[in-house]
Write a protein that holds these residues in place. Structure first.
Motif, PDB file in Angstrom:
ATOM      1  N   LEU A   1      16.054  -0.133  -1.716  1.00 17.12           N
ATOM      2  CA  LEU A   1      14.615  -0.076  -1.493  1.00 17.12           C
ATOM      3  C   LEU A   1      14.264   1.037  -0.511  1.00 17.12           C
ATOM      4  O   LEU A   1      14.739   1.062   0.619  1.00 17.12           O
ATOM      5  CB  LEU A   1      14.113  -1.420  -0.959  1.00 17.12           C
ATOM      6  CG  LEU A   1      14.399  -2.647  -1.840  1.00 17.12           C
ATOM      7  CD1 LEU A   1      13.793  -3.894  -1.207  1.00 17.12           C
ATOM      8  CD2 LEU A   1      13.870  -2.444  -3.241  1.00 17.12           C
ATOM      9  N   SER A   2      13.433   1.945  -0.981  1.00 15.53           N
ATOM     10  CA  SER A   2      12.961   3.059  -0.157  1.00 15.53           C
ATOM     11  C   SER A   2      11.447   3.122  -0.244  1.00 15.53           C
ATOM     12  O   SER A   2      10.840   2.667  -1.220  1.00 15.53           O
ATOM     13  CB  SER A   2      13.557   4.387  -0.642  1.00 15.53           C
ATOM     14  OG  SER A   2      14.961   4.352  -0.649  1.00 15.53           O
ATOM     15  N   ILE A   3      10.857   3.700   0.772  1.00 16.53           N
ATOM     16  CA  ILE A   3       9.418   3.964   0.799  1.00 16.53           C
ATOM     17  C   ILE A   3       9.203   5.348   1.400  1.00 16.53           C
ATOM     18  O   ILE A   3      10.110   5.906   2.026  1.00 16.53           O
ATOM     19  CB  ILE A   3       8.655   2.910   1.627  1.00 16.53           C
ATOM     20  CG1 ILE A   3       9.182   2.884   3.068  1.00 16.53           C
ATOM     21  CG2 ILE A   3       8.708   1.543   0.976  1.00 16.53           C
ATOM     22  CD1 ILE A   3       8.371   1.970   3.992  1.00 16.53           C
ATOM     23  N   PRO A   4       8.036   5.936   1.200  1.00 15.80           N
ATOM     24  CA  PRO A   4       7.746   7.169   1.933  1.00 15.80           C
ATOM     25  C   PRO A   4       7.866   6.910   3.439  1.00 15.80           C
ATOM     26  O   PRO A   4       7.530   5.824   3.912  1.00 15.80           O
ATOM     27  CB  PRO A   4       6.297   7.494   1.545  1.00 15.80           C
ATOM     28  CG  PRO A   4       6.065   6.753   0.267  1.00 15.80           C
ATOM     29  CD  PRO A   4       6.914   5.513   0.339  1.00 15.80           C
ATOM     30  N   GLU A   5       8.372   7.868   4.196  1.00 15.36           N
ATOM     31  CA  GLU A   5       8.569   7.663   5.635  1.00 15.36           C
ATOM     32  C   GLU A   5       7.199   7.571   6.299  1.00 15.36           C
ATOM     33  O   GLU A   5       6.456   8.541   6.352  1.00 15.36           O
ATOM     34  CB  GLU A   5       9.397   8.812   6.211  1.00 15.36           C
ATOM     35  CG  GLU A   5      10.177   8.442   7.467  1.00 15.36           C
ATOM     36  CD  GLU A   5       9.289   8.074   8.630  1.00 15.36           C
ATOM     37  OE1 GLU A   5       9.234   6.883   8.997  1.00 15.36           O
ATOM     38  OE2 GLU A   5       8.630   8.980   9.151  1.00 15.36           O
TER      39      GLU A   5
ATOM     40  N   PRO B   1       0.795  -1.232   0.000  1.00 13.23           N
ATOM     41  CA  PRO B   1       0.000   0.000   0.000  1.00 13.23           C
ATOM     42  C   PRO B   1       0.830   1.286   0.000  1.00 13.23           C
ATOM     43  O   PRO B   1       0.316   2.349  -0.361  1.00 13.23           O
ATOM     44  CB  PRO B   1      -0.826  -0.113   1.292  1.00 13.23           C
ATOM     45  CG  PRO B   1      -0.870  -1.574   1.588  1.00 13.23           C
ATOM     46  CD  PRO B   1       0.463  -2.096   1.151  1.00 13.23           C
ATOM     47  N   VAL B   2       2.097   1.192   0.414  1.00 12.01           N
ATOM     48  CA  VAL B   2       2.906   2.420   0.518  1.00 12.01           C
ATOM     49  C   VAL B   2       4.081   2.428  -0.452  1.00 12.01           C
ATOM     50  O   VAL B   2       4.862   3.383  -0.458  1.00 12.01           O
ATOM     51  CB  VAL B   2       3.427   2.619   1.962  1.00 12.01           C
ATOM     52  CG1 VAL B   2       2.266   2.790   2.930  1.00 12.01           C
ATOM     53  CG2 VAL B   2       4.316   1.458   2.396  1.00 12.01           C
ATOM     54  N   ILE B   3       4.220   1.400  -1.272  1.00 15.95           N
ATOM     55  CA  ILE B   3       5.332   1.363  -2.221  1.00 15.95           C
ATOM     56  C   ILE B   3       5.189   2.489  -3.238  1.00 15.95           C
ATOM     57  O   ILE B   3       4.121   2.701  -3.817  1.00 15.95           O
ATOM     58  CB  ILE B   3       5.397   0.005  -2.949  1.00 15.95           C
ATOM     59  CG1 ILE B   3       5.876  -1.096  -1.998  1.00 15.95           C
ATOM     60  CG2 ILE B   3       6.336   0.079  -4.162  1.00 15.95           C
ATOM     61  CD1 ILE B   3       5.876  -2.485  -2.610  1.00 15.95           C
ATOM     62  N   ASP B   4       6.260   3.211  -3.435  1.00 14.72           N
ATOM     63  CA  ASP B   4       6.375   4.186  -4.511  1.00 14.72           C
ATOM     64  C   ASP B   4       7.368   3.596  -5.504  1.00 14.72           C
ATOM     65  O   ASP B   4       8.554   3.441  -5.210  1.00 14.72           O
ATOM     66  CB  ASP B   4       6.886   5.528  -3.964  1.00 14.72           C
ATOM     67  CG  ASP B   4       6.998   6.610  -5.041  1.00 14.72           C
ATOM     68  OD1 ASP B   4       7.062   6.253  -6.235  1.00 14.72           O
ATOM     69  OD2 ASP B   4       7.033   7.793  -4.682  1.00 14.72           O
TER      70      ASP B   4
END
Length: 386
Positions: A266-270, A245-248
């Protein structure tokens, strides 16, 4: 003072809500989701949990008021990988009272000694190092998702009791609008010109492929020094799908060599900034809608680097640099984020610290992982360099 073992729902509620009293006047504190904390203490949600090897206490004063909490546990996957069998303590919170803090430490030490442990690390998680690991000692900024935020007085509690620093954990911060050093572009260009290498962002419509790529890289690059065994297909699937649900897609990158996965960034919104700080511990429907709204409208300007690495066979060839340049170029173009916080790097990993510093990142927060040897005459050793 009275130590009470957490056994029933009322005790669990006290355990979860006690930090609200400690941090009631601290504007930087963000209450974690209750389920994220509580999931540590159930075998349905944590493969490392074993009821006989885990205990929680709350500490009450003479008036029956809760004044502290702590958990003690044994991770059988890691406990016997050190010179001394080593248990753990975590989720420590306490009023500013040395006697109360030491009472909690004593309870944990005595329980672990009875379980034939010879040392204890803390404050740590029962499971992955990516969550609830280390004591915040510098950089008292709002916490990142599932990261410890602690009162400044706790450092003296741990160190006065006799805990020593096993390793330091540095969270780095970088302004994504700053261009990288020209040297990095030159190194990356050499890799880009090699047709054997390819860099791609995650495509959610093909998530199954990326889940398997993630597992392949993880099991090649991390499993040996983590000491927790290979990640199964089911575990990888659960890990990645929980983030869906939060993957950009634009900030989750994979590196390939001749079509085979060799690395990822791998990064996601904080998430604390995206929605947790509005939740008051509960993931309700309004909070879910807030998450969706903030994601779609780009309200979160901080991205969080979860994990970054390249398998050993392709390290020191410029692949890490090329992956960073690929991500940086995309971010400069989209301007969707202003800063990136990089998940902590241990001081036992000077190579990764050097990479972070070379791309212009600065230490933003420091946590300490402490170790306490029950034999006070035994030789203390810090975490070895890797």
């Amino acid at each position: 003072m009275e130590l009470v073992v957490v056994k029933d729902p009322a005790h669990v509620k006290e355990f979860l809500q006690f930090p609200l009293y400690i941090y009631k006047n601290d504007p930087n504190y963000i209450r974690p989701l209750d389920n994220d904390v509580e999931s540590v203490f159930h075998n349905e949600t944590n493969k490392f949990y074993e009821a006989e090897n885990c205990i929680r206490w709350i500490l009450r004063d003479s008036k029956g008021q809760t004044i502290g909490r702590i958990a003690a546990f044994i991770n059988r996957y890691t406990a016997y990988t050190f010179d001394q069998p080593t248990g753990n303590v975590g989720f420590f919170e306490c009023i500013n009272n040395r006697e109360a803090a030491f009472t909690l430490f004593d309870a944990a030490r005595n329980w672990l000694k009875a379980k034939n442990m010879q040392a204890m690390d803390g404050p740590v998680n029962l499971g992955s190092r990516e969550r609830w690991w280390g004591l915040l000692v510098d950089g008292f900024h709002p916490p990142s998702y599932c990261c410890n935020y602690n009162s400044p007085v706790y450092q003296s509690f741990f160190e006065d009791y006799g805990f020593k620093v096993f390793f330091k954990q540095h969270t780095y911060l970088r302004n994504v609008m700053e261009k990288l050093n020209k040297v990095y572009y030159a190194v990356a260009d050499r890799i880009f010109k090699n047709p054997d290498y390819e860099f791609r962002t995650v495509n959610i419509s093909r998530l199954d492929d990326f889940i398997e790529d993630f597992r392949t890289v993880y099991n090649t690059a991390w499993v040996n020094h983590e000491g927790i065994g290979e990640m199964t297909k089911e575990e990888a699937d659960k890990t990645i799908r929980s983030m869906k649900p939060v993957i950009d897609e634009d900030i989750a990158w994979f590196a390939y060599h001749k079509g085979q996965p060799i690395g990822f960034f791998l990064s996601i919104p904080e998430l604390n900034q995206l929605f947790v700080k509005y939740a008051n511990g509960k993931l309700t429907l309004p909070v879910k809608l807030r998450l969706l709204y903030n994601k779609l409208t780009g309200k979160c300007k901080t991205m969080y680097g979860l994990v970054f690495g390249v398998i050993p066979q392709h390290q020191k060839k410029g692949v890490e640099v090329a992956m960073i340049v690929s991500a940086s170029n995309a971010l400069l173009k989209s301007r969707a984020y202003e800063e990136v916080q990089m998940n902590w790097i241990g001081d036992f990993n000077p190579r990764m610290m050097h990479i972070a510093e070379q791309i212009g990142a600065k230490i933003y927060k420091t946590h300490h992982t402490y170790r306490y040897l029950f034999d006070r005459e035994a030789e203390f050793k810090r975490h070895p360099l890797i």
